[in-house]
Design a protein around this motif. Structure first.
Motif: not given
Length: 221
Positions: A49-50, A96, A124, A127-128, A181, A186, A188-189, A193
């Motif tokens: 994710r990161y 995710g 978790r 997100i991001g 975002r 941020w 998140e890849t 998502y």
């Protein structure tokens, strides 16, 4: 140190251990399972994710994200967060990863503060931003279970305590995380998502931030 080792090994005690942090702040230790499987899933989440490759699933806290559970009791919330793997019922966010949702803290309706995970281990919950955010869940749903005055007070005291330990720059509600975002924060890849959130309500967050004046917090982007 002993509590941290027990948590990381997944040897979760069934007993509640209260730790007094100051004259007006008591945090009850109630660790969720953090065994080898959860550690591996957390490291996998961080990498996928990161793009963060680490030997340990640690974070450097710079934010606090406040949530509500939409689960009516602390006991039920603990049951949901405790398993390492995301249950089948959460297929909506399985894209995710298989890591179960969780948070470092949960605040019950009477203001009782429970710590489920070490503050610098990734949970978790947002997100991001999980790689840098401490999560605080509140037993509430904004409808039949609105946020309480006791929870407002407990969030205030807990965040002041956290800001005294870490260089916290932002305090945001889950409903406000979209504002990050297009910022450097941020990570998140997958641009697709993303989920819309409404917790907690903005009036509550504004009241909370007004209680935190004096801290070196930045305005939200």
């Amino acid at each position: 140190m002993k509590k941290l080792l027990l948590c990381m090994l997944g040897l979760v005690s069934s007993l509640y251990a209260a730790e007094t942090m100051s004259d007006d702040l008591v945090i009850i230790q109630k660790p969720i399972v953090f065994d080898a499987k959860r550690k591996a899933l957390t490291l996998q989440y961080m990498q996928e994710r990161y793009n963060m490759v680490q030997d340990e699933p640690t974070i450097k806290p710079r934010m606090v994200v406040v949530h509500w559970t939409v689960i009516p009791t602390f006991e039920k919330t603990f049951e949901v967060f405790n398993p390492p793997e995301l249950p089948a019922a959460r297929d909506g966010i399985r894209s995710g990863g298989d890591l179960n949702v969780s948070s470092q803290f949960v605040i019950d309706r009477d203001g009782t503060i429970y710590q489920l995970m070490p503050e610098t281990i990734m949970a978790r919950h947002t997100i991001g931003l999980n790689y840098t955010a401490i999560g605080i869940e509140n037993v509430a749903d904004g409808d039949s279970l609105p946020m309480t005055e006791a929870q407002l007070d407990a969030n205030t005291r807990l965040i002041r305590y956290l800001a005294g330990k870490y260089p916290i720059e932002y305090v945001l509600g889950h409903s406000e995380y979209h504002r990050f975002r297009d910022t450097k924060w941020w990570k998140e890849t997958d641009a697709n998502y993303f989920t819309e959130k409404n917790d907690p309500d903005i009036p509550f967050m504004n009241r909370l931030r007004s209680q935190l004046k004096g801290l070196s917090l930045k305005p939200l982007p």
